[in-house]
Motif scaffolding. Structure first.
Motif, PDB file in Angstrom:
ATOM      1  N   SER A 133       0.751  -1.252   0.038  1.00 17.37           N
ATOM      2  CA  SER A 133       0.032   0.017   0.081  1.00 17.37           C
ATOM      3  C   SER A 133       0.792   1.222   0.045  1.00 17.37           C
ATOM      4  O   SER A 133       1.817   1.350   0.555  1.00 17.37           O
ATOM      5  N   SER A 134       0.222   2.283  -0.746  1.00 14.07           N
ATOM      6  CA  SER A 134       0.914   3.485  -0.669  1.00 14.07           C
ATOM      7  C   SER A 134       1.127   4.152   0.737  1.00 14.07           C
ATOM      8  O   SER A 134       2.026   5.112   1.203  1.00 14.07           O
ATOM      9  N   ARG A 194     -14.868  -0.478  -1.669  1.00 17.23           N
ATOM     10  CA  ARG A 194     -15.308  -0.904  -0.466  1.00 17.23           C
ATOM     11  C   ARG A 194     -16.150   0.355   0.077  1.00 17.23           C
ATOM     12  O   ARG A 194     -15.772   1.671  -0.406  1.00 17.23           O
ATOM     13  N   ASP A 252      -4.598   9.992   7.966  1.00 19.77           N
ATOM     14  CA  ASP A 252      -4.877  10.450   6.558  1.00 19.77           C
ATOM     15  C   ASP A 252      -3.463  11.362   6.355  1.00 19.77           C
ATOM     16  O   ASP A 252      -3.039  12.191   7.032  1.00 19.77           O
TER      17      ASP A 252
HETATM   18  C1  UGA Z   1      -6.927   4.031   0.437  1.00 17.10           C
HETATM   19  C2  UGA Z   1      -7.470   2.509   1.073  1.00 17.10           C
HETATM   20  O1  UGA Z   1      -8.450   2.754   1.894  1.00 17.10           O
HETATM   21  C3  UGA Z   1      -6.620   2.037   2.000  1.00 17.10           C
HETATM   22  O2  UGA Z   1      -7.022   0.624   2.118  1.00 17.10           O
HETATM   23  C4  UGA Z   1      -5.136   1.989   1.026  1.00 17.10           C
HETATM   24  O3  UGA Z   1      -4.205   1.076   1.519  1.00 17.10           O
HETATM   25  C5  UGA Z   1      -4.626   3.368   0.839  1.00 17.10           C
HETATM   26  O4  UGA Z   1      -5.742   3.738  -0.316  1.00 17.10           O
HETATM   27  C6  UGA Z   1      -3.398   3.339  -0.089  1.00 17.10           C
HETATM   28  O5  UGA Z   1      -3.309   3.851  -1.138  1.00 17.10           O
HETATM   29  O6  UGA Z   1      -2.434   2.897   0.425  1.00 17.10           O
HETATM   30  P1  UGA Z   1      -7.353   6.491   1.270  1.00 17.10           P
HETATM   31  O7  UGA Z   1      -6.241   7.180   0.496  1.00 17.10           O
HETATM   32  O8  UGA Z   1      -7.797   6.953   2.548  1.00 17.10           O
HETATM   33  O9  UGA Z   1      -7.152   4.990   1.571  1.00 17.10           O
HETATM   34  O10 UGA Z   1      -8.643   6.211   0.394  1.00 17.10           O
HETATM   35  P2  UGA Z   1     -10.067   6.848   0.536  1.00 17.10           P
HETATM   36  O11 UGA Z   1     -10.825   6.054   1.588  1.00 17.10           O
HETATM   37  O12 UGA Z   1     -10.610   6.779  -0.864  1.00 17.10           O
HETATM   38  O13 UGA Z   1      -9.843   8.500   0.784  1.00 17.10           O
HETATM   39  C7  UGA Z   1      -9.256   9.583   0.113  1.00 17.10           C
HETATM   40  C8  UGA Z   1      -9.598  10.757   0.617  1.00 17.10           C
HETATM   41  O14 UGA Z   1     -11.012  11.167   0.760  1.00 17.10           O
HETATM   42  C9  UGA Z   1      -8.837  10.929   1.975  1.00 17.10           C
HETATM   43  O15 UGA Z   1      -8.210  12.110   2.268  1.00 17.10           O
HETATM   44  C10 UGA Z   1     -10.157  11.029   2.889  1.00 17.10           C
HETATM   45  O16 UGA Z   1      -9.913  11.581   4.145  1.00 17.10           O
HETATM   46  C11 UGA Z   1     -11.194  11.397   2.176  1.00 17.10           C
HETATM   47  N1  UGA Z   1     -12.427  10.870   2.427  1.00 17.10           N
HETATM   48  C12 UGA Z   1     -12.799   9.591   2.562  1.00 17.10           C
HETATM   49  C13 UGA Z   1     -13.497  11.950   2.951  1.00 17.10           C
HETATM   50  O17 UGA Z   1     -13.401  13.057   2.956  1.00 17.10           O
HETATM   51  N2  UGA Z   1     -14.561  11.585   3.005  1.00 17.10           N
HETATM   52  C14 UGA Z   1     -14.959  10.273   3.285  1.00 17.10           C
HETATM   53  O18 UGA Z   1     -16.192  10.053   3.554  1.00 17.10           O
HETATM   54  C15 UGA Z   1     -14.046   9.417   3.355  1.00 17.10           C
END
Ligand code: UGA
Ligand code: NAD
Length: 318
Positions: A126-127, A186, A275
């Motif tokens: 993962s990143s 997911r 985050d």
């Molecule tokens: C994702 C996956 O969930 C992890 O399993 C994975 O390991 C990670 O990518 C990775 O690249 O390694 P994330 O980047 O947090 O994690 O992905 P999202 O859940 O799509 O979130 C993207 C952004 O949207 C984040 O900054 C998060 O805080 C934001 N977000 C998320 C919101 O603003 N509102 C929400 O309801 C959900």
């Protein structure tokens, strides 16, 4: 190819299993259908392949099954199973991350270490192993310092892969996925939530100011890279897999609104712990060794995810 796919009912594992079967492989799939999110969604992910003559499903927990027996029957392993999610990994739930990510990976590697039949062990890293960085893009050679408990468990799992490669010659290849999206994403992930809210006319909740950015990667591009890694990945190798265009969340939302044909309402929430502000992948190594070429634009990928989401709402799955 006879492949073992762990986490075969999940977002990426089910998409990968389908692609492998379509390419003529035999697939042994393992999934515990954990309740991190509704298992009904995972069953739906499997619906198209459960009866496939070359697919064999084992509903089982990696920590509680005879892995040696399974491993003897395959030549490639795609290890996708994990407790995912950056923001949910604090507090008591960290135990589950230790069990499903670190312990399960170690158990699988132990089962593989004496087996001569395994050509490649591809691990879903993962990143999140990078954490907050001073300079973008992120490079495989730089120091990693995860910023979330989840990231720590993915780092540990990746380190275990390196150890078993160095000590026992297990042909591991770790793929560092950058925020994957597309059909079956997911329910805890940003686009899934945003599309669900937009289609229901509800308010979208953004953590922070919306200026954080991600190197969003479409699931089919991740699947193609996994299959390439099974063939051409260098044993002991580590590869970034990013979609190729870093996008700010607020700009992704504009694309989403346009593709869904709806107006969206936003509410800003406080920034989530764990985050990172930005991710961006240097994919030179994957381009060179795996011939990795992410081909799906954010607009097209979001359109595919929106169609899937609508279909799942009609079926009553979401
Ligand atoms: C994702 C996956 O969930 C992890 O399993 C994975 O390991 C990670 O990518 C990775 O690249 O390694 P994330 O980047 O947090 O994690 O992905 P999202 O859940 O799509 O979130 C993207 C952004 O949207 C984040 O900054 C998060 O805080 C934001 N977000 C998320 C919101 O603003 N509102 C929400 O309801 C959900
Ligand atoms: P997912 O939750 O949809 O799939 C993971 C599957 O693993 C689930 O179906 C779950 O039931 C299964 N599982 C968990 N623990 C298990 C155990 N002990 N025994 C058997 N099965 C178990 O997640 P996903 O988004 O498809 O992620 C797949 C992999 O990719 C994970 O390893 C994740 O850490 C990694 N990853 C995902 C992203 C992303 O953006 N989705 C980014 C980076 C890395």
């Amino acid at each position: 190819m006879i492949a073992l796919v762990t986490g075969c009912a999940g977002f990426i594992g089910s998409t990968l299993s389908e692609k492998l079967l379509a390419g003529g492989a035999r697939v042994l799939g393992v999934d515990a259908l954990t309740d991190y999110y509704n298992p009904r969604i995972k069953r739906r992910n499997l619906a198209g392949i459960l009866k496939h003559p070359r697919f064999e499903f084992h509903r089982a927990d990696l920590n509680r099954m005879d892995l040696e027996r399974l491993v003897r029957r395959v030549d490639v392993i795609f290890h996708e199973a994990a407790q995912p999610g950056v923001r949910a990994s604090w507090g008591q739930s960290f135990n589950i991350y230790i069990e499903c990510n670190i312990r399960a990976t170690q158990k699988l590697l132990e089962a593989v270490k004496g087996a001569r039949n395994i050509r490649k062990f591809v691990f879903a890293s993962s990143s999140s192993v990078y954490g907050k960085v001073d300079r973008l893009p992120m490079r495989e050679s730089q120091r990693c310092s995860p910023h979330s408990p989840y990231g720590v468990t993915k780092m540990a799992s990746e380190n275990l892969c390196q150890l078993y490669h160095a000590n026992y010659g297990v042909p591991t290849v770790s793929l560092r996925y950058f925020t994957v999206y597309g059909p079956r994403q997911r329910p805890d992930m940003a686009f899934h939530r945003f599309i669900g809210a937009a289609l229901a006319g509800k308010t979208i909740r953004i953590y922070g100011d919306g200026r954080q950015s991600r190197d969003f990667t479409f699931v089919a591009d991740i699947v193609a890279a996994n299959i390439a890694a099974a063939g051409r990945g260098k044993p002991g190798g580590i590869y970034n897999l990013g979609g190729g265009s870093r996008v700010r969340l607020q700009d992704a939302l504009d694309t989403l609104a346009q593709r869904a044909g709806v107006k969206i309402r936003l509410k800003r929430e406080t920034k989530a712990q764990g985050d990172v502000d930005h991710t961006s992948a240097d994919t030179s190594a994957a381009r060179r060794d795996l011939k990795f070429r992410p081909v799906t634009t954010l607009a097209d990928g979001l359109a595919a995810q929106i169609s899937w989401h609508r279909r799942m709402m009609e079926e009553g799955v979401l």
